[in-house]
Motif scaffolding. Structure first.
Motif, mmCIF file in Angstrom:
data_model
loop_
_atom_site.group_PDB
_atom_site.id
_atom_site.type_symbol
_atom_site.label_atom_id
_atom_site.label_comp_id
_atom_site.label_asym_id
_atom_site.label_seq_id
_atom_site.Cartn_x
_atom_site.Cartn_y
_atom_site.Cartn_z
ATOM 1 N N GLY A 119 46.127 2.626 40.741
ATOM 2 C CA GLY A 119 46.224 1.283 40.157
ATOM 3 C C GLY A 119 46.851 0.267 41.099
ATOM 4 O O GLY A 119 46.651 -0.944 40.935
ATOM 5 N N VAL A 120 47.585 0.726 42.113
ATOM 6 C CA VAL A 120 48.229 -0.225 43.040
ATOM 7 C C VAL A 120 47.180 -1.058 43.792
ATOM 8 O O VAL A 120 47.460 -2.201 44.172
ATOM 9 C CB VAL A 120 49.149 0.466 44.076
ATOM 10 N N PHE A 121 45.980 -0.510 43.968
ATOM 11 C CA PHE A 121 44.978 -1.257 44.736
ATOM 12 C C PHE A 121 44.508 -2.488 43.952
ATOM 13 O O PHE A 121 44.395 -3.576 44.507
ATOM 14 C CB PHE A 121 43.811 -0.350 45.118
ATOM 15 N N GLY A 122 44.240 -2.292 42.647
ATOM 16 C CA GLY A 122 43.857 -3.442 41.821
ATOM 17 C C GLY A 122 45.011 -4.424 41.691
ATOM 18 O O GLY A 122 44.829 -5.641 41.781
ATOM 19 N N HIS B 294 44.740 -4.576 63.720
ATOM 20 C CA HIS B 294 43.488 -4.050 63.158
ATOM 21 C C HIS B 294 42.884 -5.075 62.202
ATOM 22 O O HIS B 294 43.611 -5.685 61.417
ATOM 23 C CB HIS B 294 43.751 -2.732 62.420
ATOM 24 N N PRO B 295 41.563 -5.254 62.243
ATOM 25 C CA PRO B 295 40.950 -6.238 61.348
ATOM 26 C C PRO B 295 40.768 -5.679 59.937
ATOM 27 O O PRO B 295 40.634 -4.458 59.760
ATOM 28 C CB PRO B 295 39.570 -6.449 61.998
ATOM 29 N N GLY B 296 40.779 -6.569 58.959
ATOM 30 C CA GLY B 296 40.395 -6.195 57.593
ATOM 31 C C GLY B 296 41.368 -5.290 56.875
ATOM 32 O O GLY B 296 40.996 -4.604 55.925
ATOM 33 N N VAL B 297 42.637 -5.296 57.310
ATOM 34 C CA VAL B 297 43.631 -4.460 56.606
ATOM 35 C C VAL B 297 44.006 -5.148 55.294
ATOM 36 O O VAL B 297 44.412 -6.303 55.280
ATOM 37 C CB VAL B 297 44.894 -4.245 57.464
ATOM 38 N N LYS B 298 43.859 -4.417 54.202
ATOM 39 C CA LYS B 298 44.139 -4.995 52.889
ATOM 40 C C LYS B 298 45.437 -4.453 52.292
ATOM 41 O O LYS B 298 46.083 -5.118 51.491
ATOM 42 C CB LYS B 298 42.951 -4.665 51.969
ATOM 43 N N TYR B 299 45.761 -3.227 52.662
ATOM 44 C CA TYR B 299 46.970 -2.576 52.156
ATOM 45 C C TYR B 299 47.578 -1.734 53.284
ATOM 46 O O TYR B 299 46.846 -1.216 54.126
ATOM 47 C CB TYR B 299 46.638 -1.609 51.012
ATOM 48 N N ALA B 300 48.916 -1.597 53.253
ATOM 49 C CA ALA B 300 49.573 -0.669 54.174
ATOM 50 C C ALA B 300 50.449 0.268 53.352
ATOM 51 O O ALA B 300 51.000 -0.135 52.318
ATOM 52 C CB ALA B 300 50.413 -1.427 55.192
ATOM 53 N N LEU B 301 50.545 1.497 53.806
ATOM 54 C CA LEU B 301 51.444 2.450 53.159
ATOM 55 C C LEU B 301 52.332 3.072 54.229
ATOM 56 O O LEU B 301 51.845 3.529 55.265
ATOM 57 C CB LEU B 301 50.661 3.539 52.421
ATOM 58 N N LEU B 302 53.640 3.055 53.979
ATOM 59 C CA LEU B 302 54.613 3.624 54.917
ATOM 60 C C LEU B 302 55.137 4.925 54.322
ATOM 61 O O LEU B 302 55.718 4.926 53.231
ATOM 62 C CB LEU B 302 55.747 2.620 55.136
ATOM 63 N N PHE B 303 54.884 6.012 55.002
ATOM 64 C CA PHE B 303 55.327 7.340 54.543
ATOM 65 C C PHE B 303 55.920 8.033 55.761
ATOM 66 O O PHE B 303 55.292 8.843 56.411
ATOM 67 C CB PHE B 303 54.120 8.100 53.974
ATOM 68 N N TRP C 155 47.347 -5.169 43.729
ATOM 69 C CA TRP C 155 47.621 -5.937 44.941
ATOM 70 C C TRP C 155 46.355 -6.401 45.647
ATOM 71 O O TRP C 155 46.360 -6.694 46.841
ATOM 72 C CB TRP C 155 48.517 -5.122 45.880
ATOM 73 N N GLU C 156 45.264 -6.484 44.875
ATOM 74 C CA GLU C 156 43.965 -6.925 45.382
ATOM 75 C C GLU C 156 44.065 -8.260 46.137
ATOM 76 O O GLU C 156 43.412 -8.474 47.149
ATOM 77 C CB GLU C 156 43.031 -7.091 44.164
ATOM 78 N N GLY C 157 44.911 -9.157 45.618
ATOM 79 C CA GLY C 157 44.993 -10.505 46.189
ATOM 80 C C GLY C 157 45.957 -10.629 47.350
ATOM 81 O O GLY C 157 46.183 -11.734 47.859
ATOM 82 N N GLY C 158 46.557 -9.512 47.786
ATOM 83 C CA GLY C 158 47.505 -9.580 48.895
ATOM 84 C C GLY C 158 48.850 -10.132 48.454
ATOM 85 O O GLY C 158 49.116 -10.270 47.261
ATOM 86 N N VAL C 159 49.696 -10.434 49.419
ATOM 87 C CA VAL C 159 50.999 -11.022 49.116
ATOM 88 C C VAL C 159 51.035 -12.424 49.701
ATOM 89 O O VAL C 159 50.432 -12.690 50.737
ATOM 90 C CB VAL C 159 52.184 -10.201 49.686
ATOM 91 N N GLY C 160 51.719 -13.297 49.019
ATOM 92 C CA GLY C 160 51.829 -14.656 49.535
ATOM 93 C C GLY C 160 53.207 -15.189 49.233
ATOM 94 O O GLY C 160 54.021 -14.515 48.608
ATOM 95 N N GLY C 161 53.485 -16.387 49.689
ATOM 96 C CA GLY C 161 54.766 -17.015 49.390
ATOM 97 C C GLY C 161 55.886 -16.492 50.275
ATOM 98 O O GLY C 161 55.658 -15.995 51.373
ATOM 99 N N TRP C 162 57.088 -16.603 49.768
ATOM 100 C CA TRP C 162 58.286 -16.249 50.551
ATOM 101 C C TRP C 162 58.526 -14.762 50.413
ATOM 102 O O TRP C 162 59.173 -14.299 49.484
ATOM 103 C CB TRP C 162 59.479 -17.056 50.023
ATOM 104 N N VAL C 163 57.937 -13.982 51.307
ATOM 105 C CA VAL C 163 58.036 -12.528 51.151
ATOM 106 C C VAL C 163 58.572 -11.872 52.417
ATOM 107 O O VAL C 163 58.569 -12.476 53.470
ATOM 108 C CB VAL C 163 56.669 -11.908 50.810
#
Ligand SMILES: *[C@@H]1O[C@H](CO)[C@@H](O)[C@H](O)[C@H]1NC(C)=O
Ligand SMILES: *[C@@H]1O[C@H](CO)[C@@H](O)[C@H](O)[C@H]1NC(C)=O
Ligand SMILES: *[C@@H]1O[C@H](CO)[C@@H](O)[C@H](O)[C@H]1NC(C)=O
Ligand SMILES: *[C@@H]1O[C@H](CO)[C@@H](O)[C@H](O)[C@H]1NC(C)=O
Length: 449
Positions: free
Chosen positions: A436-439, A299-308, A441-449
């Protein structure tokens, strides 16, 4: 080696807007039928649903279902709940689970009468034809997806969109793609009524059902800062226990809250949940580990995912200590696998704790209820909260637990089956969601993750 001249030629041929300098970009954009607004925007889901192989009972009623064919010479009208607003949208139609071609004849979109979900009347002056790479029709091969051309069609946040699909020849199989848990009424009739202001309904028992067929996503062209929250879940996210045609699943109620604040108004919600879905095993839809490629990463433009998700894994595993210990090990490993793979796309993953499903001893209609399964739920939730695998924790379990019996849903939050919350419970999940989690993690995740 490819020469610069060849590349230029190639870009010219495909009409790409990729240009060396911004000055020139208007030249290429003007060749398109529709001017993107904003110019620097991107596509995200403003609505999506999880494609599934339709179970026999969830096919449309006869005569729209026949042996070996579905929706022959039929117009299907469906209403979808948009999350963010936009000036341009496009539609995706899925044949992910169909085993034959899905020959779409004509498609239109419109606003529904009274802006209401679950009805077949539209605001006639809003009807627009939908095309696919310039054609009215498209035959979607088995397993494939079709994306429409962009449409100049303004949608408001939280509004309802009507999509009408005419399939002249029907799909010649009983294995078709749908999302049964729509909790929204869809309608059909024979003949091409793609532009009709109302369908001709003579028997609502055969001409309607609360399922979505073929519609997969509505994408919105939005500014670069906008993005979607993709939800990977089961019936609790799919909205079992919410009201038909009211769009009051917890994700809808969270959306309403996000829309109230300028800090979160740019976040769309793509609900990729399905009733009965499991992380580790197929059943109602493919297992979550198998489907994240299609349902999240594609999916395009996914900024956050939540697993429930996980309650159906725990609840359908044997309640012996050994089976539950094995399930705990596999489930937590699967969570790690899912997070690792989504992280590779730069997307943060939030983990929601599994809500209570135990019932009192005199209530026997809750088959998941068992002390060994409750032990697993508590262990899994401790993993979600403490293992450091998820980028943030959304503690749904504590929001809904009964204060004196934490293995059970609080009676005010329960729909009555000791498993699915009711609308008050869903409202509570939305109200207490740690936005508050959206702000953070606004920049996404990077590095060794
Ligand atoms: C649709 O037809 C198929 C094939 O005959 C059958 O198995 C299925 O039960 C039917 N479903 C409905 C809802 O009529
Ligand atoms: C739209 O709302 C009006 C006023 O409430 C009502 O009379 C009419 O039946 C509604 N139309 C549809 C199609 O539901
Ligand atoms: C399709 O349905 C319409 C409406 O019932 C009917 O008039 C038409 O003849 C049908 N077309 C075919 C090819 O069966
Ligand atoms: C179970 O027991 C509780 C407490 O005694 C009672 O309030 C409830 O009505 C009972 N439920 C059923 C299904 O019998």
């Amino acid at each position: 080696m490819i020469s610069g001249r060849f590349l230029l030629l190639l870009f010219g041929l495909v009409g790409s807007i990729r240009c060396d300098d911004v000055e020139n970009s208007h030249v290429d954009i003007s060749r398109r039928a529709i001017r993107p607004n904003p110019l620097n925007g991107h596509w995200i889901d403003t609505w999506a649903s999880m494609p599934q192989l339709t179970e026999p009972a969830n096919l449309p009623p006869a005569p729209f279902n026949q042996t070996g064919a579905v929706f022959v010479n039929s117009t299907i009208r469906q209403t979808l709940h948009m999350s963010v607003g936009a000036n341009q949208i496009r539609l995706k139609i899925s044949n992910a689970f169909g085993v034959t071609n899905l020959p779409i004849t004509a498609v239109s979109i419109a606003l529904p009468a009274n802006d209401t979900a679950g009805i077949h009347q539209i605001q006639a002056k809003t009807v627009q034809k939908v095309t696919f790479s310039g054609q009215d029709s498209i035959s979607i091969p088995n397993g494939a997806l079709a994306v429409s051309d962009p449409l100049d069609f303004k949608i408001k946040a939280q509004s309802i969109l009507t999509v009408t699909i005419y399939v002249k020849d029907g799909q010649t199989t009983n294995s078709i793609t749908s999302h049964p848990g729509s909790r929204t009424t869809s309608w059909w009739q024979f003949g091409n009524a793609a532009d009709a202001s109302a369908l001709t309904i003579t028997d609502s028992s055969t001409q309607s059902a609360a399922h979505w067929y073929f519609v997969s996503a509505v994408e919105a062209w939005v500014p670069p800062s906008s993005g979607s929250l993709v939800l990977i879940g089961d019936s609790i996210t799919d909205g079992r226990g919410s009201d038909p045609n009211q769009n009051n699943r917890w994700p809808d109620l969270l959306l309403a809250r996000l829309q109230q604040s300028p800090a979160t108004r740019h976040i769309a919600i793509a609900n990729l949940a399905a009733g009965g879905n499991r992380v580790l095993a197929d059943g109602l839809g493919p297992n979550a580990l198998a489907r994240i490629d299609r349902d999240v990463l594609a999916h395009p433009g996914v900024k956050y995912a939540l697993l429930f998700e996980g309650v159906n894994d725990i609840g359908t595993a044997d309640p012996s200590r050994a089976a539950q210990d094995a399930l705990y090990a596999s489930l937590t490993q699967a969570y790690r696998q899912i997070v690792t793979r989504i992280h590779a796309a730069g997307i943060p993953v939030f983990g929601a704790t599994i809500t209570p499903f135990s019932a009192p001893a005199n209530f026997t209609a809750q088959p998941y209820s068992h002390p060994e399964r409750e032990r697993t739920r508590v262990r899994v939730n401790a993993f979600i909260k403490e293992a450091g695998v998820f980028d943030a924790v959304v503690d749904f379990a504590s929001m809904l637990a009964d204060e004196s019996v934490p293995s059970q849903l609080g009676s005010e939050w329960d729909s009555g089956d000791y498993l699915h919350p009711g609308v008050r419970g869903y409202q509570r999940l939305a109200d207490l969601f740690p936005v508050g989690v959206f702000g953070a993690w606004e920049g996404g995740v990077g590095g060794w993750v």
